[in-house]
Design an enzyme around this catalytic site. Structure first.
Site, PDB file in Angstrom:
ATOM      1  N   TYR A 136      26.012  92.261  38.108  1.00  0.00           N
ATOM      2  CA  TYR A 136      27.359  92.589  38.224  1.00  0.00           C
ATOM      3  C   TYR A 136      28.010  92.056  39.482  1.00  0.00           C
ATOM      4  O   TYR A 136      29.137  91.621  39.656  1.00  0.00           O
ATOM      5  CB  TYR A 136      27.560  94.132  38.365  1.00  0.00           C
ATOM      6  CG  TYR A 136      28.901  94.581  38.225  1.00  0.00           C
ATOM      7  CD1 TYR A 136      29.666  94.540  37.045  1.00  0.00           C
ATOM      8  CD2 TYR A 136      29.542  95.258  39.216  1.00  0.00           C
ATOM      9  CE1 TYR A 136      30.831  95.194  36.826  1.00  0.00           C
ATOM     10  CE2 TYR A 136      30.917  95.526  39.044  1.00  0.00           C
ATOM     11  CZ  TYR A 136      31.846  95.615  37.999  1.00  0.00           C
ATOM     12  OH  TYR A 136      32.834  96.007  37.842  1.00  0.00           O
ATOM     13  N   ASP A 140      35.197  87.084  21.514  1.00  0.00           N
ATOM     14  CA  ASP A 140      34.093  86.948  22.605  1.00  0.00           C
ATOM     15  C   ASP A 140      34.442  86.110  23.730  1.00  0.00           C
ATOM     16  O   ASP A 140      34.256  84.793  23.634  1.00  0.00           O
ATOM     17  CB  ASP A 140      32.773  86.469  21.824  1.00  0.00           C
ATOM     18  CG  ASP A 140      31.612  86.759  22.884  1.00  0.00           C
ATOM     19  OD1 ASP A 140      31.747  86.992  24.103  1.00  0.00           O
ATOM     20  OD2 ASP A 140      30.482  86.433  22.486  1.00  0.00           O
ATOM     21  N   SER A 164      40.417  98.661  26.116  1.00  0.00           N
ATOM     22  CA  SER A 164      39.910  99.908  26.741  1.00  0.00           C
ATOM     23  C   SER A 164      40.012  99.653  28.401  1.00  0.00           C
ATOM     24  O   SER A 164      40.085  98.585  29.171  1.00  0.00           O
ATOM     25  CB  SER A 164      38.360  99.997  26.692  1.00  0.00           C
ATOM     26  OG  SER A 164      37.895  99.002  26.922  1.00  0.00           O
TER      27      SER A 164
END
Length: 251
Positions: free
Chosen positions: A151, A51, A15
């Site tokens: 972030y 993962d 994605s």
């Protein structure tokens, strides 16, 4: 480096920026493997469920790839918003840790596992190049806004590590660079209100629009094909310099 005929690993390749990168690499003739948690890989791209925050899982995924690996694009990432503390108490440290584990440690895990393989590649060309690694950083690496602590920590760390990894791996003929996009039209931000998006894009100089994933892939192309480019983080943000906060974060 010419990517045609080379093996390329893209984390988060199902994605967003990772998908666009995987599609471009496949289109120019690379053998592309996407390491992602779920989803569907682009046509012609092999998908290994992984993962990236789990180093053992990354090692197993890389071990399942046969032959030399020449290109790694660290694109796996998640978002996260929340203050470090409020009058009601500390911020969500579990959420903070998760963002850092995916965005920063995930890139470190993939780089450690793949670079080990790259070191064994035969040197190519006049410079004896063995591999290229690209980190998906962010303008938040440099100007994190209010509430973007996790972030920003992850992306600032990744930007800072780009030069360190370039220095670690230069003796082996491996280059490491980063790309720091601004606001990009990806699934990660698809749920944001239109007014919020308009406010974020208001700080772009030109063009005043969201970036496209294919534009990120074009910079990947430039990085791979330019041997002298090493240890750099390239901003891809229409000269955007975000303010400390938006009206949405103050509501």
């Amino acid at each position: 480096m010419e990517p045609a005929g080379k093996c390329a690993v893209v984390t988060g390749g199902n994605s967003g920026l990772g998908r666009a990168t995987a599609q471009w690499l496949e289109a120019v003739g690379a053998d592309v493997i996407s390491l992602d948690l779920s989803g569907e890989a682009p046509e012609g791209v092999r998908f290994i469920a992984c993962d990236v925050s789990d180093f053992a899982a990354v090692e197993a995924a890389v071990a399942a790839i046969e032959g030399p690996i020449h290109i790694l694009a660290n694109c796996a990432g998640i978002g996260g918003i929340g203050p470090i503390a409020t009058a009601e108490g500390p911020g969500d440290m579990a959420a903070f840790r998760h963002v850092v584990e995916v965005n920063l440690l995930g890139a470190a895990h993939a780089t450690a596992a793949v670079a080990t393989r790259m070191i064994g590649n035969a040197p190519e060309g006049e410079d004896g190049e063995r591999g290229v690694i690209i980190n998906a950083c962010s303008i938040a690496s440099f100007e994190g806004q209010e509430g973007m602590g996790a972030y920003t920590a992850s992306k600032a760390g990744l930007a800072g590590l780009t030069l360190v990894w370039a220095r670690d791996l230069s003796r082996h003929g491996i280059r490491v660079n980063g790309i720091a996009p601004g606001f990009m039209a990806t699934p990660m931000v698809a749920m944001l209100p239109d007014d919020f998006v308009a406010e974020l894009l208001g700080d772009a100089e030109f063009p005043k629009r969201a970036g496209r994933p294919d534009e990120f892939a074009e910079v990947v192309d430039f990085v791979i094909h330019t041997p002298l480019l090493n240890g750099e983080v390239i901003r891809l943000d229409a000269a955007t310099r975000p303010p400390a906060r938006t009206k949405w974060s103050m509501d």
